[in-house]
Structure formats: C-alpha cells, structure tokens
Write a protein that holds these residues in place. Structure first.
Motif, PDB file in Angstrom:
ATOM      1  N   MET A   9      32.834  76.268  57.612  1.00  0.00           N
ATOM      2  CA  MET A   9      32.624  74.850  57.353  1.00  0.00           C
ATOM      3  C   MET A   9      32.494  75.185  55.685  1.00  0.00           C
ATOM      4  SD  MET A   9      32.252  72.451  59.403  1.00  0.00           S
ATOM      5  CE  MET A   9      31.422  71.689  58.927  1.00  0.00           C
ATOM      6  N   PRO A  10      33.574  73.918  54.704  1.00  0.00           N
ATOM      7  CA  PRO A  10      33.564  74.081  53.717  1.00  0.00           C
ATOM      8  C   PRO A  10      32.889  73.533  53.426  1.00  0.00           C
ATOM      9  CG  PRO A  10      34.400  71.612  55.181  1.00  0.00           C
ATOM     10  CD  PRO A  10      33.947  73.019  56.194  1.00  0.00           C
ATOM     11  N   ILE A  21      31.923  65.476  43.321  1.00  0.00           N
ATOM     12  CA  ILE A  21      31.535  67.461  44.366  1.00  0.00           C
ATOM     13  C   ILE A  21      32.129  66.763  45.864  1.00  0.00           C
ATOM     14  CG2 ILE A  21      30.953  69.273  44.157  1.00  0.00           C
ATOM     15  CD1 ILE A  21      29.060  68.585  41.548  1.00  0.00           C
ATOM     16  N   ILE A  22      32.703  66.945  46.270  1.00  0.00           N
ATOM     17  CA  ILE A  22      33.116  66.804  47.361  1.00  0.00           C
ATOM     18  C   ILE A  22      33.289  67.883  48.279  1.00  0.00           C
ATOM     19  CG2 ILE A  22      34.038  64.644  47.034  1.00  0.00           C
ATOM     20  CD1 ILE A  22      36.807  65.411  47.865  1.00  0.00           C
ATOM     21  N   HIS A  64      34.116  90.282  40.792  1.00  0.00           N
ATOM     22  CA  HIS A  64      34.084  89.797  42.782  1.00  0.00           C
ATOM     23  C   HIS A  64      32.644  88.770  42.094  1.00  0.00           C
ATOM     24  CE1 HIS A  64      33.829  89.584  47.350  1.00  0.00           C
ATOM     25  NE2 HIS A  64      32.467  89.582  47.168  1.00  0.00           N
ATOM     26  N   ARG A  65      32.809  87.704  42.973  1.00  0.00           N
ATOM     27  CA  ARG A  65      31.444  86.684  43.628  1.00  0.00           C
ATOM     28  C   ARG A  65      31.649  86.150  44.334  1.00  0.00           C
ATOM     29  NH1 ARG A  65      29.750  84.639  38.860  1.00  0.00           N
ATOM     30  NH2 ARG A  65      28.765  82.676  39.670  1.00  0.00           N
ATOM     31  N   THR A  66      29.950  86.423  45.076  1.00  0.00           N
ATOM     32  CA  THR A  66      29.428  85.453  46.436  1.00  0.00           C
ATOM     33  C   THR A  66      29.345  84.087  46.442  1.00  0.00           C
ATOM     34  OG1 THR A  66      29.538  87.958  47.608  1.00  0.00           O
ATOM     35  CG2 THR A  66      28.166  85.049  48.548  1.00  0.00           C
ATOM     36  N   VAL A  67      30.028  83.109  46.600  1.00  0.00           N
ATOM     37  CA  VAL A  67      30.010  81.669  45.968  1.00  0.00           C
ATOM     38  C   VAL A  67      28.469  81.218  46.646  1.00  0.00           C
ATOM     39  CG1 VAL A  67      30.870  79.361  46.446  1.00  0.00           C
ATOM     40  CG2 VAL A  67      32.735  80.887  46.810  1.00  0.00           C
ATOM     41  N   PHE A  77      36.020  74.430  42.553  1.00  0.00           N
ATOM     42  CA  PHE A  77      36.346  75.043  42.730  1.00  0.00           C
ATOM     43  C   PHE A  77      38.025  73.721  42.368  1.00  0.00           C
ATOM     44  CE2 PHE A  77      35.082  77.749  44.706  1.00  0.00           C
ATOM     45  CZ  PHE A  77      35.769  79.088  44.425  1.00  0.00           C
ATOM     46  N   PHE A  78      39.094  73.321  41.929  1.00  0.00           N
ATOM     47  CA  PHE A  78      39.836  71.838  41.293  1.00  0.00           C
ATOM     48  C   PHE A  78      41.314  72.636  41.924  1.00  0.00           C
ATOM     49  CE2 PHE A  78      36.686  72.875  38.533  1.00  0.00           C
ATOM     50  CZ  PHE A  78      36.026  71.931  37.640  1.00  0.00           C
ATOM     51  N   LEU A  79      41.861  71.229  42.558  1.00  0.00           N
ATOM     52  CA  LEU A  79      43.161  71.279  42.879  1.00  0.00           C
ATOM     53  C   LEU A  79      44.130  71.936  41.586  1.00  0.00           C
ATOM     54  CD1 LEU A  79      45.373  70.462  44.252  1.00  0.00           C
ATOM     55  CD2 LEU A  79      46.104  68.632  43.026  1.00  0.00           C
ATOM     56  N   ASP A  80      44.154  71.384  40.280  1.00  0.00           N
ATOM     57  CA  ASP A  80      44.291  72.061  39.165  1.00  0.00           C
ATOM     58  C   ASP A  80      43.849  71.744  38.042  1.00  0.00           C
ATOM     59  OD1 ASP A  80      45.299  69.481  38.958  1.00  0.00           O
ATOM     60  OD2 ASP A  80      47.277  69.443  39.370  1.00  0.00           O
ATOM     61  N   GLU A  81      44.671  72.100  37.048  1.00  0.00           N
ATOM     62  CA  GLU A  81      43.812  71.836  35.679  1.00  0.00           C
ATOM     63  C   GLU A  81      43.697  70.619  34.648  1.00  0.00           C
ATOM     64  OE1 GLU A  81      44.266  73.922  30.955  1.00  0.00           O
ATOM     65  OE2 GLU A  81      45.994  73.700  32.297  1.00  0.00           O
ATOM     66  N   ALA A  82      44.795  69.666  35.470  1.00  0.00           N
ATOM     67  CA  ALA A  82      44.601  68.448  34.592  1.00  0.00           C
ATOM     68  C   ALA A  82      43.832  66.933  35.799  1.00  0.00           C
ATOM     69  CB  ALA A  82      46.030  68.143  35.348  1.00  0.00           C
ATOM     70  N   THR A  83      43.306  67.861  37.016  1.00  0.00           N
ATOM     71  CA  THR A  83      42.313  66.912  37.815  1.00  0.00           C
ATOM     72  C   THR A  83      40.824  67.892  37.260  1.00  0.00           C
ATOM     73  OG1 THR A  83      43.491  67.371  39.870  1.00  0.00           O
ATOM     74  CG2 THR A  83      40.633  67.360  40.445  1.00  0.00           C
ATOM     75  N   GLY A  84      40.768  68.568  37.262  1.00  0.00           N
ATOM     76  CA  GLY A  84      38.784  69.490  36.363  1.00  0.00           C
ATOM     77  C   GLY A  84      39.235  68.493  34.601  1.00  0.00           C
ATOM     78  N   LEU A  85      39.868  68.733  33.920  1.00  0.00           N
ATOM     79  CA  LEU A  85      40.723  67.702  32.358  1.00  0.00           C
ATOM     80  C   LEU A  85      39.628  66.445  33.251  1.00  0.00           C
ATOM     81  CD1 LEU A  85      43.182  69.648  30.674  1.00  0.00           C
ATOM     82  CD2 LEU A  85      41.118  70.044  30.033  1.00  0.00           C
TER      83      LEU A  85
END
Length: 219
Positions: A9-10, A21-22, A64-67, A77-85
């Motif tokens: 599951m996501p 946050i989704i 290495h990270r375990t989420v 997590f972000f689609l791209d930098e513009a989304t994060g900004l």
C-alpha cells in the motif's frame, strides 16, 4: 543510494503543491523532510515538526534509508522541485549544495532590503515558514495576475480552486501526482491565487529556475 522499501500500500508521504501530504502510488523525483511526522506504526500525525523544510535528492553518497523508521525524520516525496517549492520547501544545503547556493543568491538579489543581510538557511526558513503556514495550519496565498508571474510558479485558478497549475512556457499545466495532465493557454490578465510562497516567487523572478517533471517539458 536511498533504499526505499517496497510496500503493498502507498505510504502517506507524498506532497502536493498545496503543501498537503497524501498517499499515492506514483513515483517521485525528489525527496525531502519537515522533521519527524509519523508515529511508531508509520502513521503521519502532524504536517510539520521543524521550520527546516528541505528538498533533497533521491540518491546521495550511497546512503540507505528504510522509509518511516520510528524516531527518524519522515521521508516526503515530490513530483518535482517546482512542486516542493510551492509547498514551501527549499533546496537542501547538504545533498544539493550547488542548487542551494544558486537559490540563496537569487533570494538575496531579489529582495533589495535583504541585500545587506546574509540570507542564511535559518533566515530563509523563518521567512518561508511565515509564508507557508497560516492560521489553523491553512496555506497562505496571495493574489496576482498571470502576467506578473514567472515560469516555475504554481497557481490556483479562481474557476477551479481544487486544482494546482504550473506556469510553464506560456501555458498552465494541471498538476497530478503522476505528472502534468492538461495544458491550457496562459491568459496574462487572469487573476489567480499564488501557491508558491512570495519569497520563493521573488527568487524565481531573480533567476532561480526550478526543476520540473519530464511531463512538463514534453508539451
């Protein structure tokens, strides 16, 4: 490399241009954090912990990270930098140092009153925090016309307030978790609400060019 374990599951760790946050299964191109947001069971209990909201690389120095490890910062997590900004994050000084320095210089040069005062990471974080978290944790916006805004900024159209659009190369691109899905003509006189924090908009106007998802450049 950031090792991200596979799950059926996501997880609730994907950020929208509204700063929400989704949970969604689509792949991201950037990672970041706002501190420890999840509990021992991996459930997100708050939307931020610290003012240091970062935009990071997915891979850096073979780490290495375990989420959602208990007690460690929540990987977002972000689609791209513009989304994060748009959500109120800034480039990380450690894994994206070169981009941080470019952002810092644009931030400083775009704000005349601040030119004599160093734009430290802490100073930018304080300013961004005031611009991204409003009363009752709502996201502040400001009004503008499309003709006033540069490429790389996210806006909310008055005709469809539930959607976020990226201004890019003369058009408006409809955001979705998997990429940009629809392109409409940019009417320069159209009134909009701006999702990207005002200080970040100024930095973009001063020369900082956000990284956008490949689906934007294919149009």
């Amino acid at each position: 490399m950031l090792g991200l374990e596979n799950r059926a599951m996501p997880l609730h760790n994907r950020v929208t241009p509204f700063g929400e946050i989704i949970a969604t299964p689509e792949r991201a191109t950037f990672m970041g954090n706002r501190g420890v947001l999840h509990d021992e069971a991996g459930n997100v209990r708050r939307t931020w912990q610290v003012k240091r909201w970062l935009l990071c690389l997915l891979e850096f120095k073979g780490r290495h990270r375990t989420v959602m490890t208990p007690g460690r910062y929540t990987e977002l997590f972000f689609l791209d930098e513009a989304t994060g900004l748009a959500a109120g994050h800034r480039p990380c000084f450690e894994c994206r140092r070169e981009r941080f320095l470019v952002f810092q210089q644009a931030w400083q040069s775009g704000q005349p009153r601040a030119r004599s005062v160093p734009a430290t990471a802490a100073a930018m974080d304080d300013r961004l925090h005031a611009e991204r978290v409003g009363p009752n944790h709502t996201k502040p916006t400001f009004k503008a016309t499309l003709g006033e805004l540069p490429d790389g900024v996210f806006v909310q159209r008055l005709t469809s307030p539930q959607d976020a659009y990226l201004i890019w190369r003369g058009s408006l691109l409809l955001w979705s978790p998997g990429g940009y899905r629809e392109q409409v003509a940019r009417r320069r006189g159209e009134k909009v609400l701006v999702l990207t924090p005002k200080s970040t908009v100024v930095a973009i106007q001063a020369g900082y060019v956000p990284v956008v998802h490949p689906s934007a450049t294919r149009r």
